[in-house]
Design a protein around this motif. Structure first.
Motif, PDB file in Angstrom:
ATOM      1  N   GLU A  92      -8.534   0.986  -3.954  1.00 30.36           N
ATOM      2  CA  GLU A  92      -9.336   1.176  -2.747  1.00 30.36           C
ATOM      3  C   GLU A  92     -10.827   1.244  -3.062  1.00 30.36           C
ATOM      4  O   GLU A  92     -11.651   1.334  -2.152  1.00 30.36           O
ATOM      5  CB  GLU A  92      -8.890   2.446  -2.023  1.00 30.36           C
TER       6      GLU A  92
ATOM      7  N   HIS B 131       0.830  -1.215   0.000  1.00 26.64           N
ATOM      8  CA  HIS B 131       0.000   0.000   0.000  1.00 26.64           C
ATOM      9  C   HIS B 131       0.857   1.254   0.000  1.00 26.64           C
ATOM     10  O   HIS B 131       0.635   2.193  -0.784  1.00 26.64           O
ATOM     11  CB  HIS B 131      -0.912  -0.028   1.227  1.00 26.64           C
TER      12      HIS B 131
ATOM     13  N   PHE C 287      -7.381  -1.705   1.773  1.00 25.09           N
ATOM     14  CA  PHE C 287      -8.312  -0.904   2.576  1.00 25.09           C
ATOM     15  C   PHE C 287      -7.774  -0.756   3.993  1.00 25.09           C
ATOM     16  O   PHE C 287      -6.906  -1.524   4.431  1.00 25.09           O
ATOM     17  CB  PHE C 287      -9.695  -1.556   2.616  1.00 25.09           C
TER      18      PHE C 287
END
Length: 279
Positions: free
Chosen positions: A170, A155, A192
């Motif tokens: 996302e 991420h 997420f």
């Protein structure tokens, strides 16, 4: 570096190699014997101290980095039935087994099927809380190793390099799992933020690519994610030997497998697998 910090910033393969005590515990032969005797009897007696050490280490490692390895936990020479009885009792406070296929199997033996081991298994997440693997026999050619990647680190790299693609990852994606265990249609972001602040993930590249008509930008986001996952600092290779237990928290760690060429007979690769939901 504390467990909280590791979970917050993600980990690299270099860090894991330098700090095996964060994610790995080695059992002595005597502790293994005591665990085996008590777990088959389904009550804790002389092996209770060894069990407490395993339970504490597994929970600490799962919280810190999202996976845990225990070396020399169980002798792989026992029958499959006794292995399942023992491991189920040892892990009872951690989670309960759930069906991992459409047939409803709670425990399966992974082995080469018509040469499919020679194909690399790409990074993905399973639809359960914990993936449990007990190595009964590693691949004779040195392949078939588990590969792990931190969702948080993935991420952060994409956020830094391509925030436009992270925004797409996302968003909600459709995974059509018709005919498999669990939910048949899963709609979820790929990356997420979870309630505890850690970065979560759900990803199966072949499933999501086949589940919907994807536009060029969506395909670019998936291609970029796949490229990041295979960078050396991301992909951590882990070779299990006979008797090793590996547990992976699917919401935080993606996993895959390197290819291998199997051999017939007792040298053939065999892995006992369970899917578990945490208690």
């Amino acid at each position: 570096m504390t467990g909280t910090t590791i979970g917050g910033i993600g980990w690299t393969s270099e860090y894991l190699e330098s700090a095996p005590d964060v994610w790995s515990l080695s059992m002595t032969d005597e502790d293994r014997r005591l665990l085996w005797t008590d777990s088959l009897a389904q009550r804790w007696d002389e092996g209770e101290a060894a069990y407490a050490a395993v339970r504490s280490s597994v929970r600490r490692s799962l919280d810190a980095v999202g996976f845990a390895r225990v070396r020399n936990l169980i002798s792989p020479d026992a029958s499959d039935a006794d292995l399942i009885t023992s491991l189920s009792f040892i892990l009872d406070e951690v989670g309960r087994a759930v069906p991992q296929n459409a047939q409803g199997d709670l425990w399966t033996i992974l082995r080469d099927r018509d040469g499919d081991g020679a194909t690399e298994l790409g990074f993905h997440c399973d639809t359960c809380d914990l993936l449990v693997l007990l190595c009964l026999q590693p691949a004779a050619d040195g392949g078939g190793n588990t590969k792990l990647a931190s969702a948080r680190h993935v991420h952060d790299i994409i956020e830094r390099e391509r925030p436009d693609l992270l925004a797409m990852l996302e968003e909600e994606w459709t995974f059509d799992r018709t005919g498999r265990a669990g939910r048949q249609i899963l709609v979820t972001p790929i990356l997420f933020t979870q309630d505890d602040g850690t970065i979560g993930c759900y990803y199966q590249t072949r499933t999501v690519r086949a589940s919907a008509n994807l536009d060029a930008r969506q395909l670019e986001a998936l291609d970029y994610l796949d490229e990041v996952l295979y960078r050396p600092e991301i992909a951590f290779g882990l070779r299990l030997i006979a008797g090793d237990l590996l547990m992976i928290r699917n919401s935080r760690v993606l996993h895959g497998r390197s290819p291998y060429v199997d051999v017939p007979g007792p040298e053939a690769r065999r892995i006992l697998r369970a899917w578990m939901n945490e208690r």
